[in-house]
Design a protein around this motif. Structure first.
Motif, short mmCIF file in Angstrom:
data_model
loop_
_atom_site.label_atom_id
_atom_site.label_comp_id
_atom_site.label_asym_id
_atom_site.label_seq_id
_atom_site.Cartn_x
_atom_site.Cartn_y
_atom_site.Cartn_z
N SER A 1 0.82 -1.20 0.00
CA SER A 1 0.00 0.00 0.00
C SER A 1 0.86 1.25 0.00
CB SER A 1 -0.93 0.00 1.22
OG SER A 1 -1.82 -1.08 1.17
N GLN B 1 0.57 4.16 -3.00
CA GLN B 1 -0.11 5.32 -2.42
C GLN B 1 -0.09 6.50 -3.39
OE1 GLN B 1 1.54 6.62 1.28
NE2 GLN B 1 -0.05 8.14 1.66
N ASN B 2 1.04 6.74 -4.02
CA ASN B 2 1.11 7.84 -4.98
C ASN B 2 0.24 7.57 -6.21
OD1 ASN B 2 2.89 9.43 -3.50
ND2 ASN B 2 4.69 8.37 -4.30
N ARG C 1 -2.59 5.97 -6.11
CA ARG C 1 -3.96 6.22 -5.67
C ARG C 1 -4.28 7.71 -5.68
NH1 ARG C 1 -5.71 1.93 -2.27
NH2 ARG C 1 -5.37 0.02 -3.50
N ARG C 2 -3.27 8.55 -5.57
CA ARG C 2 -3.51 9.99 -5.62
C ARG C 2 -4.04 10.44 -6.97
NH1 ARG C 2 2.00 12.62 -4.07
NH2 ARG C 2 0.84 14.48 -4.74
N ALA C 3 -3.82 9.67 -7.99
CA ALA C 3 -4.33 10.00 -9.32
C ALA C 3 -5.82 9.68 -9.47
CB ALA C 3 -3.54 9.25 -10.38
N GLN C 4 -6.44 9.13 -8.42
CA GLN C 4 -7.85 8.74 -8.47
C GLN C 4 -8.11 7.77 -9.63
OE1 GLN C 4 -10.01 9.59 -6.07
NE2 GLN C 4 -8.45 10.81 -5.05
N GLU D 1 -8.15 0.39 -7.72
CA GLU D 1 -8.59 1.13 -6.54
C GLU D 1 -8.91 0.19 -5.39
OE1 GLU D 1 -9.54 4.78 -4.58
OE2 GLU D 1 -8.79 4.51 -6.63
N ASP E 1 -4.34 -3.87 -3.66
CA ASP E 1 -2.99 -3.35 -3.46
C ASP E 1 -2.00 -4.25 -4.18
OD1 ASP E 1 -3.93 -1.28 -1.93
OD2 ASP E 1 -3.71 -2.37 -0.05
N PHE F 1 1.73 8.84 -12.79
CA PHE F 1 1.61 8.36 -11.41
C PHE F 1 2.04 6.89 -11.31
CE2 PHE F 1 -1.04 12.10 -11.09
CZ PHE F 1 -0.81 12.54 -9.80
N HIS G 1 5.85 6.61 -11.26
CA HIS G 1 6.40 7.02 -9.97
C HIS G 1 6.21 5.92 -8.93
CE1 HIS G 1 7.80 9.81 -6.92
NE2 HIS G 1 6.71 9.58 -6.20
#
Length: 209
Positions: free
Chosen positions: A41, A45-46, A48-51, A108, A111, A194, A197
């Motif tokens: 996770s 995490q980064n 997931r920031r992209a939705q 989403e 993991d 994303f 990264h």
């Protein structure tokens, strides 16, 4: 009882305690010495920031729109199909968007760094496909309708070649689809940025461990 040994070496006192197997502390020490499972996770995490769920929904909706337009245009242009219909770009791009969007929605919930890599591969394909589709639609806008090309000076042209409103409608649909393609391109670029990264961070974490 546990046997304790004290040893002095170079100004450092080392205390060694031998715990028998029947001691309840043995189970705690054994469980704490096991390597902890990697926290995936943290790596995603980064990403997931992209939705990814929202981006995947955009891909799915635009994919459905492409397929619906493909069915309608194929049925209406079965005699003289235009370049987008003849190339099948509406169908294969729509299917690619449906698969890519489904993977993004699934990422989403799970993991999995492997799923993130899969999303990046499919979105790289989306980027290439949108470039090809843009070229196809741009060519369709600039060229005459099928069967209306001026190949000979006295060649008889079909009746629909003189209907300017048909060409305007076709150009409007191609322009609308190019707008959707631009949206898909931006979504795919965001996913790749994303995702790259997250993959890079995951590889770095594994090297450190």
């Amino acid at each position: 009882m546990a046997a304790t040994t004290v040893t002095d070496a170079g100004g450092v006192r080392i205390i060694t305690e031998v715990i028998p197997a029947s001691d309840p502390r043995v189970a705690q020490l054994t469980s704490s010495s096991r390597p902890a499972a990697p926290n995936v996770s943290f790596q995603v995490q980064n990403f997931r920031r992209a939705q990814p769920k929202a981006l995947g929904t955009i891909h799915i909706l635009t994919g459905i729109i492409h397929i619906c337009f493909g069915i309608i245009l194929t049925a209406s242009e079965h005699r003289k199909p235009s370049l987008p219909v003849a190339s099948g770009v509406l169908f294969w791009l729509g299917l690619l968007l449906l698969v890519s969007g489904s993977l993004l929605v699934e990422s989403e919930k799970r993991d999995s760094i492997l799923l993130v890599k899969t999303c990046c591969v499919f979105n790289a394909g989306v980027i290439l496909s949108t470039l090809v589709a843009t070229l196809v639609h741009a060519t369709a806008i600039t060229r005459n309708p099928p069967g209306c090309e001026r190949n000979a000076m006295f060649q008889l042209r079909h009746e629909w070649c003189f209907h300017v409103e048909d060409k305007l409608l076709s150009n409007g649909l191609d322009t609308l689809l190019v707008g959707f393609i631009l949206l898909e391109f931006c979504v795919a670029v965001a996913v790749l940025a994303f995702g790259y990264h997250a993959i890079k961070q995951h590889s770095y974490t594994r090297m450190v461990m």
